[in-house]
Design a protein around this motif. Structure first.
Motif, PDB file in Angstrom:
ATOM      1  N   ALA A  99     -33.646  80.790 -29.772  1.00 32.39           N
ATOM      2  CA  ALA A  99     -32.915  82.038 -29.510  1.00 32.39           C
ATOM      3  C   ALA A  99     -33.844  83.235 -29.622  1.00 32.39           C
ATOM      4  O   ALA A  99     -33.461  84.311 -30.065  1.00 32.39           O
ATOM      5  N   GLN A 117     -37.204  84.115 -24.856  1.00 35.60           N
ATOM      6  CA  GLN A 117     -37.167  83.121 -23.770  1.00 35.60           C
ATOM      7  C   GLN A 117     -35.841  82.384 -23.754  1.00 35.60           C
ATOM      8  O   GLN A 117     -35.200  82.260 -22.715  1.00 35.60           O
ATOM      9  N   THR A 126     -30.693  76.995 -32.363  1.00 34.02           N
ATOM     10  CA  THR A 126     -31.861  77.705 -32.874  1.00 34.02           C
ATOM     11  C   THR A 126     -32.028  77.502 -34.373  1.00 34.02           C
ATOM     12  O   THR A 126     -31.035  77.496 -35.109  1.00 34.02           O
ATOM     13  N   ALA A 127     -33.280  77.353 -34.791  1.00 33.79           N
ATOM     14  CA  ALA A 127     -33.561  77.187 -36.219  1.00 33.79           C
ATOM     15  C   ALA A 127     -33.356  78.508 -36.958  1.00 33.79           C
ATOM     16  O   ALA A 127     -32.956  78.523 -38.114  1.00 33.79           O
ATOM     17  N   GLU A 128     -33.650  79.632 -36.253  1.00 33.86           N
ATOM     18  CA  GLU A 128     -33.504  80.945 -36.904  1.00 33.86           C
ATOM     19  C   GLU A 128     -32.562  81.803 -36.085  1.00 33.86           C
ATOM     20  O   GLU A 128     -32.478  81.628 -34.869  1.00 33.86           O
ATOM     21  N   SER A 147     -39.877  86.995 -31.478  1.00 36.62           N
ATOM     22  CA  SER A 147     -39.458  87.956 -30.457  1.00 36.62           C
ATOM     23  C   SER A 147     -38.957  89.261 -31.087  1.00 36.62           C
ATOM     24  O   SER A 147     -39.174  90.342 -30.530  1.00 36.62           O
ATOM     25  N   MET A 184     -43.749  95.988 -25.224  1.00 34.50           N
ATOM     26  CA  MET A 184     -43.874  96.677 -23.942  1.00 34.50           C
ATOM     27  C   MET A 184     -44.024  95.674 -22.815  1.00 34.50           C
ATOM     28  O   MET A 184     -44.516  94.563 -23.024  1.00 34.50           O
ATOM     29  N   VAL A 190     -33.467  71.501 -34.157  1.00 30.14           N
ATOM     30  CA  VAL A 190     -33.495  70.246 -33.392  1.00 30.14           C
ATOM     31  C   VAL A 190     -34.721  69.482 -33.893  1.00 30.14           C
ATOM     32  O   VAL A 190     -35.826  70.011 -33.890  1.00 30.14           O
ATOM     33  N   GLY A 219     -47.909  83.367 -25.573  1.00 30.33           N
ATOM     34  CA  GLY A 219     -48.872  84.204 -26.295  1.00 30.33           C
ATOM     35  C   GLY A 219     -48.317  85.596 -26.553  1.00 30.33           C
ATOM     36  O   GLY A 219     -47.197  85.745 -27.020  1.00 30.33           O
ATOM     37  N   GLY A 220     -49.100  86.608 -26.195  1.00 35.68           N
ATOM     38  CA  GLY A 220     -48.689  87.996 -26.432  1.00 35.68           C
ATOM     39  C   GLY A 220     -47.926  88.604 -25.273  1.00 35.68           C
ATOM     40  O   GLY A 220     -47.820  89.833 -25.173  1.00 35.68           O
ATOM     41  N   ASN A 221     -47.376  87.765 -24.390  1.00 31.88           N
ATOM     42  CA  ASN A 221     -46.720  88.292 -23.175  1.00 31.88           C
ATOM     43  C   ASN A 221     -45.292  87.785 -22.975  1.00 31.88           C
ATOM     44  O   ASN A 221     -44.753  87.889 -21.872  1.00 31.88           O
ATOM     45  N   GLY A 222     -44.713  87.223 -24.019  1.00 35.89           N
ATOM     46  CA  GLY A 222     -43.422  86.556 -23.846  1.00 35.89           C
ATOM     47  C   GLY A 222     -42.294  87.466 -23.402  1.00 35.89           C
ATOM     48  O   GLY A 222     -41.387  87.026 -22.684  1.00 35.89           O
ATOM     49  N   VAL A 223     -42.340  88.716 -23.818  1.00 36.84           N
ATOM     50  CA  VAL A 223     -41.296  89.653 -23.400  1.00 36.84           C
ATOM     51  C   VAL A 223     -41.549  90.040 -21.943  1.00 36.84           C
ATOM     52  O   VAL A 223     -40.649  89.977 -21.095  1.00 36.84           O
ATOM     53  N   ALA A 224     -42.791  90.389 -21.659  1.00 36.80           N
ATOM     54  CA  ALA A 224     -43.157  90.868 -20.314  1.00 36.80           C
ATOM     55  C   ALA A 224     -42.915  89.814 -19.228  1.00 36.80           C
ATOM     56  O   ALA A 224     -42.753  90.159 -18.055  1.00 36.80           O
TER      57      ALA A 224
HETATM   58  C1  LIG Z   1     -46.893  91.790 -33.383  1.00 33.72           C
HETATM   59  C2  LIG Z   1     -46.491  91.259 -32.043  1.00 33.72           C
HETATM   60  C3  LIG Z   1     -46.415  92.124 -30.951  1.00 33.72           C
HETATM   61  C4  LIG Z   1     -46.060  91.649 -29.689  1.00 33.72           C
HETATM   62  N1  LIG Z   1     -45.963  92.529 -28.653  1.00 33.72           N
HETATM   63  C5  LIG Z   1     -45.588  92.077 -27.436  1.00 33.72           C
HETATM   64  C6  LIG Z   1     -45.430  92.981 -26.353  1.00 33.72           C
HETATM   65  O1  LIG Z   1     -45.626  94.194 -26.483  1.00 33.72           O
HETATM   66  N2  LIG Z   1     -45.073  92.470 -25.128  1.00 33.72           N
HETATM   67  C7  LIG Z   1     -44.840  91.138 -24.943  1.00 33.72           C
HETATM   68  O2  LIG Z   1     -44.521  90.738 -23.826  1.00 33.72           O
HETATM   69  N3  LIG Z   1     -44.975  90.264 -25.965  1.00 33.72           N
HETATM   70  C8  LIG Z   1     -45.341  90.688 -27.182  1.00 33.72           C
HETATM   71  N4  LIG Z   1     -45.492  89.808 -28.213  1.00 33.72           N
HETATM   72  C9  LIG Z   1     -45.370  88.368 -27.941  1.00 33.72           C
HETATM   73  C10 LIG Z   1     -43.917  87.931 -27.929  1.00 33.72           C
HETATM   74  O3  LIG Z   1     -43.284  88.334 -29.111  1.00 33.72           O
HETATM   75  C11 LIG Z   1     -43.830  86.407 -27.754  1.00 33.72           C
HETATM   76  O4  LIG Z   1     -44.572  85.975 -26.651  1.00 33.72           O
HETATM   77  C12 LIG Z   1     -42.370  86.002 -27.558  1.00 33.72           C
HETATM   78  O5  LIG Z   1     -41.564  86.536 -28.588  1.00 33.72           O
HETATM   79  C13 LIG Z   1     -42.193  84.507 -27.495  1.00 33.72           C
HETATM   80  O6  LIG Z   1     -40.823  84.274 -27.312  1.00 33.72           O
HETATM   81  P1  LIG Z   1     -40.190  82.847 -27.477  1.00 33.72           P
HETATM   82  O7  LIG Z   1     -38.737  82.999 -27.231  1.00 33.72           O
HETATM   83  O8  LIG Z   1     -40.962  81.870 -26.663  1.00 33.72           O
HETATM   84  O9  LIG Z   1     -40.494  82.436 -29.004  1.00 33.72           O
HETATM   85  P2  LIG Z   1     -39.824  82.899 -30.366  1.00 33.72           P
HETATM   86  O10 LIG Z   1     -39.386  84.297 -30.358  1.00 33.72           O
HETATM   87  O11 LIG Z   1     -40.779  82.468 -31.433  1.00 33.72           O
HETATM   88  O12 LIG Z   1     -38.530  82.009 -30.461  1.00 33.72           O
HETATM   89  C14 LIG Z   1     -38.609  80.617 -30.658  1.00 33.72           C
HETATM   90  C15 LIG Z   1     -37.218  80.096 -30.953  1.00 33.72           C
HETATM   91  O13 LIG Z   1     -37.253  78.677 -31.034  1.00 33.72           O
HETATM   92  C16 LIG Z   1     -36.584  78.268 -32.214  1.00 33.72           C
HETATM   93  N5  LIG Z   1     -37.110  76.950 -32.586  1.00 33.72           N
HETATM   94  C17 LIG Z   1     -38.383  76.545 -32.744  1.00 33.72           C
HETATM   95  N6  LIG Z   1     -38.420  75.237 -33.042  1.00 33.72           N
HETATM   96  C18 LIG Z   1     -37.116  74.820 -33.094  1.00 33.72           C
HETATM   97  C19 LIG Z   1     -36.479  73.579 -33.362  1.00 33.72           C
HETATM   98  N7  LIG Z   1     -37.171  72.478 -33.651  1.00 33.72           N
HETATM   99  N8  LIG Z   1     -35.112  73.522 -33.323  1.00 33.72           N
HETATM  100  C20 LIG Z   1     -34.370  74.616 -33.026  1.00 33.72           C
HETATM  101  N9  LIG Z   1     -34.938  75.818 -32.766  1.00 33.72           N
HETATM  102  C21 LIG Z   1     -36.281  75.906 -32.797  1.00 33.72           C
HETATM  103  C22 LIG Z   1     -36.857  79.379 -33.210  1.00 33.72           C
HETATM  104  O14 LIG Z   1     -35.927  79.329 -34.278  1.00 33.72           O
HETATM  105  C23 LIG Z   1     -36.639  80.583 -32.279  1.00 33.72           C
HETATM  106  O15 LIG Z   1     -35.264  80.831 -32.147  1.00 33.72           O
HETATM  107  C24 LIG Z   1     -45.802  90.263 -29.504  1.00 33.72           C
HETATM  108  C25 LIG Z   1     -45.844  89.407 -30.604  1.00 33.72           C
HETATM  109  C26 LIG Z   1     -46.181  89.880 -31.852  1.00 33.72           C
HETATM  110  C27 LIG Z   1     -46.211  88.943 -33.020  1.00 33.72           C
END
Ligand SMILES: Cc1cc2nc3c(=O)[nH]c(=O)nc-3n(C[C@H](O)[C@H](O)[C@H](O)COP(=O)(O)OP(=O)(O)OC[C@H]3O[C@@H](n4cnc5c(N)ncnc54)[C@H](O)[C@@H]3O)c2cc1C
Length: 319
Positions: free
Chosen positions: A11, A14, A33-35, A42, A48, A155, A295-300
């Protein structure tokens, strides 16, 4: 027998964006979601939309383009947490080529007078800035409104996921290292200081290969100051020493940041990977679409990746 809902793991930005896209397309969707979403990486992001410079290049350009259009539209409604903001992206060395920079409508190169001391190259322009806690709340509400369901439970394995549903979307971020045993996924530790905004209206983002950098992201009364990028560092955080470094660098960059009130420290693990993985896999007769490693682009990249996930499910036939 009624088919089980599509199962989205995660959650973060992505998982929730995929959930919204699939549920709004009429599918029954459950997120596990675990959290809670406000506890994910995220929720820590600045965040940005910026030209991503990530692999695979053609794909990430396309995903960034789709996401730019979505965020620009979302910025029309301030309740989404998205707003358009002018500012600078700069480097102490070379900025590098990022073709998606052309999406920035008022893009221009910074002249020497518009570059902070010690910086060699920069661009100025207006981009979407996303206040992540509010934006994630917006996605959760939108997902639920489209009939989606969120369950707080980890999961344990892909086998467990495909037992629950024959269609799984894996958005587990850095958790993919363990969940799917992908050794290419690693954490990139990040930390930000949230301070009371002394009146900063422009964003600033330093592009660097180094572990420490300057980032400044205004969200009304809150200003997010960064940051660090420590690969292969699993935390924990936040750390007092990192906060000190952030405040020192930011104060040297802008004197208004010399004496700010820190409201909160944030830390999170960017899901590092050599290339973002958005891919359909057949697993024990089920369809699993992976969407992690941003990586650092997940929102974008979030909207573009979510549309690709939906396309893969539409093209991928039945399980
Ligand atoms: C300081 C900082 C600044 C950033 N700035 C930017 C920015 O300006 N622009 C940008 O585009 N990106 C930025 N990023 C990067 C961005 O935050 C990440 O790329 C993005 O949040 C990844 O999203 P995600 O949903 O893949 O992962 P996450 O947000 O980590 O979510 C993962 C989800 O999976 C769940 N999960 C994991 N394993 C399990 C399991 N076994 N069972 C159930 N649930 C599970 C977790 O609980 C969570 O809900 C930044 C990151 C940081 C740390």
């Amino acid at each position: 027998m009624t088919e089980a809902p599509v199962l989205v793991i995660g959650a973060g930005v992505q998982g929730l964006t995929c959930g919204v896209v699939l549920a709004e397309a009429g599918m029954r969707v459950r997120v596990r979601t675990a959290e809670r979403s406000r506890g994910t990486t995220s929720a820590v992001a600045g965040a940005m939309w910026s030209p991503p410079m990530a692999d695979p290049p053609g794909k990430t350009q396309y995903w960034a383009t789709l996401s730019h259009a979505e965020f620009t539209a979302l910025a029309r409604d301030p309740d989404t947490g998205v707003h358009l903001c002018e500012g600078r992206i700069a480097s102490r060395t070379r900025l590098g080529e990022a073709p998606e920079a052309k999406l920035i409508p008022d893009l221009r190169h910074c002249g020497p007078d518009d570059l902070p001391e010690g910086f060699a190259e920069g661009i100025r322009g207006t981009v979407p800035l996303i206040d992540m806690p509010r934006y994630l709340d917006h996605l959760v509400a939108r997902f639920r409104e489209a009939g989606g369901e969120i369950q707080r439970s980890a999961v344990r394995s892909l086998a467990e996921a495909v037992d629950e549903s024959s269609t799984v979307v894996n958005c587990s971020g850095v958790g993919a290292h363990e969940l799917v045993g992908d050794p290419g996924v690693y954490p990139v530790y990040g930390q930000l200081a949230v301070v009371r905004n002394p009146g900063v209206e422009e964003y600033f983002m330093e592009i660097t290969g180094a572990g420490e950098l300057i980032s400044v992201m205004p969200h009304g009364d809150r200003l997010l100051l960064g940051g660090v990028k420590y690969p292969h560092d699993w935390g924990p955080g936040p750390r007092a020493k990192v906060r000190e470094g952030i405040l020192r660098r930011c104060a040297a960059f802008d004197p208004r940041l010399g004496d700010v009130e820190v409201i909160e420290d944030l830390a999170g693990l960017r899901p590092g990977r050599q290339a973002v993985r958005v891919q359909l896999e057949r697993y024990s007769g089920a369809r699993v679409v992976h969407d992690y490693g941003h990586g650092g682009n997940g929102v974008a990249l979030s909207w573009g990746c979510a549309y690709e996930v939906a396309d893969l499910l539409a093209d991928g036939g039945s399980a």
